[in-house]
Design a protein around this motif. Structure first.
Motif, short mmCIF file in Angstrom:
data_model
loop_
_atom_site.label_atom_id
_atom_site.label_comp_id
_atom_site.label_asym_id
_atom_site.label_seq_id
_atom_site.Cartn_x
_atom_site.Cartn_y
_atom_site.Cartn_z
N LEU A 128 3.43 -4.50 8.82
CA LEU A 128 2.79 -5.81 8.72
C LEU A 128 1.34 -5.67 8.23
O LEU A 128 0.86 -6.48 7.43
N TYR A 129 0.68 -4.63 8.70
CA TYR A 129 -0.69 -4.34 8.27
C TYR A 129 -0.74 -4.08 6.77
O TYR A 129 -1.60 -4.60 6.04
N LEU A 130 0.23 -3.31 6.27
CA LEU A 130 0.30 -3.00 4.84
C LEU A 130 0.66 -4.25 4.03
O LEU A 130 0.16 -4.44 2.92
N LEU A 131 1.53 -5.09 4.58
CA LEU A 131 1.87 -6.35 3.93
C LEU A 131 0.62 -7.22 3.77
O LEU A 131 0.40 -7.82 2.71
N VAL A 132 -0.20 -7.30 4.82
CA VAL A 132 -1.41 -8.10 4.77
C VAL A 132 -2.39 -7.54 3.73
O VAL A 132 -3.03 -8.30 2.99
N ILE A 133 -2.48 -6.22 3.64
CA ILE A 133 -3.38 -5.60 2.65
C ILE A 133 -2.94 -5.98 1.24
O ILE A 133 -3.77 -6.38 0.40
N SER A 134 -1.65 -5.84 0.93
CA SER A 134 -1.17 -6.16 -0.41
C SER A 134 -1.33 -7.66 -0.69
O SER A 134 -1.65 -8.06 -1.82
N PHE A 135 -1.10 -8.48 0.33
CA PHE A 135 -1.24 -9.93 0.18
C PHE A 135 -2.69 -10.31 -0.16
O PHE A 135 -2.96 -11.02 -1.13
N LEU A 136 -3.62 -9.82 0.65
CA LEU A 136 -5.03 -10.18 0.46
C LEU A 136 -5.58 -9.61 -0.85
O LEU A 136 -6.36 -10.27 -1.55
N THR A 137 -5.18 -8.38 -1.17
CA THR A 137 -5.66 -7.77 -2.42
C THR A 137 -5.21 -8.59 -3.62
O THR A 137 -6.01 -8.90 -4.51
N THR A 138 -3.92 -8.95 -3.64
CA THR A 138 -3.39 -9.75 -4.76
C THR A 138 -4.04 -11.12 -4.79
O THR A 138 -4.37 -11.64 -5.87
N LEU A 139 -4.25 -11.70 -3.61
CA LEU A 139 -4.88 -13.02 -3.52
C LEU A 139 -6.29 -13.00 -4.11
O LEU A 139 -6.71 -13.95 -4.80
N LEU A 140 -7.02 -11.93 -3.86
CA LEU A 140 -8.40 -11.83 -4.33
C LEU A 140 -8.49 -11.40 -5.80
O LEU A 140 -9.41 -11.78 -6.51
N PHE A 170 -0.06 -3.88 -4.84
CA PHE A 170 0.97 -2.91 -4.46
C PHE A 170 0.38 -1.51 -4.33
O PHE A 170 0.59 -0.82 -3.33
N LEU A 171 -0.40 -1.08 -5.32
CA LEU A 171 -0.99 0.26 -5.32
C LEU A 171 -2.03 0.43 -4.21
O LEU A 171 -2.07 1.48 -3.55
N ILE A 172 -2.87 -0.58 -4.01
CA ILE A 172 -3.90 -0.49 -2.97
C ILE A 172 -3.26 -0.33 -1.60
O ILE A 172 -3.70 0.49 -0.77
N SER A 173 -2.20 -1.08 -1.34
CA SER A 173 -1.52 -0.99 -0.06
C SER A 173 -0.87 0.38 0.14
O SER A 173 -0.92 0.95 1.23
N ILE A 174 -0.29 0.92 -0.92
CA ILE A 174 0.30 2.26 -0.85
C ILE A 174 -0.79 3.30 -0.56
O ILE A 174 -0.58 4.23 0.24
N TYR A 175 -1.95 3.14 -1.18
CA TYR A 175 -3.05 4.09 -0.97
C TYR A 175 -3.47 4.12 0.50
O TYR A 175 -3.69 5.20 1.07
N PHE A 176 -3.57 2.96 1.12
CA PHE A 176 -4.00 2.90 2.52
C PHE A 176 -2.88 3.27 3.49
O PHE A 176 -3.15 3.52 4.66
N SER A 177 -1.65 3.32 3.01
CA SER A 177 -0.52 3.62 3.91
C SER A 177 -0.51 5.08 4.36
O SER A 177 -0.16 5.38 5.50
N GLY A 178 -0.88 5.97 3.44
CA GLY A 178 -0.82 7.39 3.76
C GLY A 178 0.60 7.93 3.88
O GLY A 178 0.81 9.07 4.32
N ILE A 179 1.58 7.13 3.49
CA ILE A 179 2.98 7.54 3.61
C ILE A 179 3.33 8.56 2.53
O ILE A 179 2.93 8.42 1.37
N GLU A 180 4.07 9.59 2.91
CA GLU A 180 4.52 10.61 1.97
C GLU A 180 6.04 10.58 1.88
O GLU A 180 6.73 10.54 2.90
N ASN A 181 6.54 10.59 0.66
CA ASN A 181 7.98 10.60 0.42
C ASN A 181 8.23 11.17 -0.96
O ASN A 181 7.45 10.92 -1.90
N ASP A 182 9.32 11.90 -1.12
CA ASP A 182 9.61 12.54 -2.40
C ASP A 182 9.81 11.53 -3.53
O ASP A 182 9.60 11.86 -4.71
#
Length: 346
Positions: free
Chosen positions: A4-16, A56-68
């Motif tokens: 939900l935190y990542l959803l809010v980040i992508s939402f606000l970033t796109t909104l701005l 989308f990219l900003i939210s991924i950056y803040f996620s810190g998630i690693e996947n192949d």
């Protein structure tokens, strides 16, 4: 809570970011001009998909998630975004646009996003062998262009995609596929942030930059969520994407019958047909939202049922669609005053 935190980040970033993209599009003269094929009547900035991609990219950056799969997906979407931006600016020939989509698809396929086999009911397995790559490529290209085709009204593609992503999130969460949940929710946030400016009357269009990006991501997310599944479960992503898939299927049939190129535009898509029988722009979009929601609910039920339950659901869907078509035809033909009354309801 993390998702939900990542959803809010992508939402606000796109909104701005979107207002800045509007100004950039106007300055670069990247605008969608009205013509006899399009519904809008005034020049509107395009290339709004770039704002979604940044969110989308900003939210991924803040996620810190690693996947192949994450890096290939980012590289693939970058190719798609560049292809879409060039098309919005220069109006690329269909072959060049298709080449960009194939390159993006090849990147994710080469890194393992492939349906290799299908588990058939009663314990058997069907290995796709050499067919796995062309079938995966066909799926990615098909869904990518399906979203592109339904992007014909303000807020239509973004809204339908949001419903699809919410459905995927629910099913993937129940299957403990948290990487798919992560991708779907991040993309959902970016979608909703853009929809604030894109719903009727739109201040900006997503353009091919956005529709190709959303279509590509939906195709990849659905593959990651439902790859190597049972034969009947293959229907789940088809149901989830029922609106764009059915609209694209009928567009292909229509153009084949009329002996026209597949890339030939027309005004016979679902949204055009609804507007022709008298529904307003906003009403048409909401009706298609409702249809997409029904497909999503069917997909959720389908994912929880048994083999014979799946057969029953498929039968009910087919019968229901036929009855709906007959009912709409009957109302439109014989009960025009009633239809007009409901159309006046805002």
């Amino acid at each position: 809570m993390t998702y939900l935190y990542l959803l809010v980040i992508s939402f606000l970033t796109t909104l701005l970011i979107t207002p800045l993209i509007i100004k950039m599009a106007i300055k670069l003269k990247v605008t969608d001009q009205p013509n006899n094929r399009k519904v809008h009547v005034r020049k509107t900035p395009s290339m709004g998909g770039l704002a979604m991609y940044i969110g989308f990219l900003i939210s991924i950056y803040f996620s810190g998630i690693e996947n192949d799969f994450l890096l290939p997906i980012i590289i693939g979407t970058l190719v798609i975004i560049i292809t879409g931006m060039l098309d919005d600016y220069f109006e690329l020939r269909p072959l060049l646009k298709l080449t960009g989509q194939i390159i993006a698809a090849a990147i994710v396929i080469n890194n393992g996003v492939v349906v290799e086999f299908i588990n058939i009911p009663f314990g058997s397995t069907l290995n796709l062998g050499w067919l796995s790559i062309p079938l995966t490529l066909l799926w990615i290209l098909g869904i990518t262009n399906a979203i592109n085709l339904i992007d014909g009204l303000d807020g239509l593609a973004a809204g339908v995609t949001s419903i699809v992503l919410l459905t995927i999130t629910i099913i993937a969460f129940s299957m403990f596929n948290y990487f798919v949940v992560f991708l779907a929710m991040v993309l959902l946030g970016a979608n909703l942030g853009f929809l604030v400016y894109n719903f009727y009357p739109a201040r900006i269009f997503m353009g091919d930059t956005g529709s190709l990006f959303l279509g590509f991501m939906l195709s990849v997310i659905s593959l990651l969520g439902f790859k190597n599944v049972t034969l009947f479960s293959l229907i789940i992503p088809v149901l989830i994407l029922g609106v764009p898939i059915s609209d694209t299927f009928f567009a292909i049939v229509r153009r084949a019958v009329n002996k026209q190129p597949l890339s030939h535009p027309d005004k016979s898509h679902l949204h055009h047909c609804l507007m022709r029988i008298g529904y307003s722009h906003r009403q048409t979009v909401i009706i298609i939202y409702g249809i997409s929601t029904l497909f999503g609910l069917f997909a959720i039920l389908f994912s929880k049922t048994t083999l014979w339950g799946a057969v029953i659901i498929i039968t009910l869907i087919l019968v229901g669609l036929e009855l709906l078509a007959e009912f709409v035809g009957l109302i439109n033909k014989n009960y025009r005053p009633i239809l007009n009354f409901f159309k006046r309801i805002k």
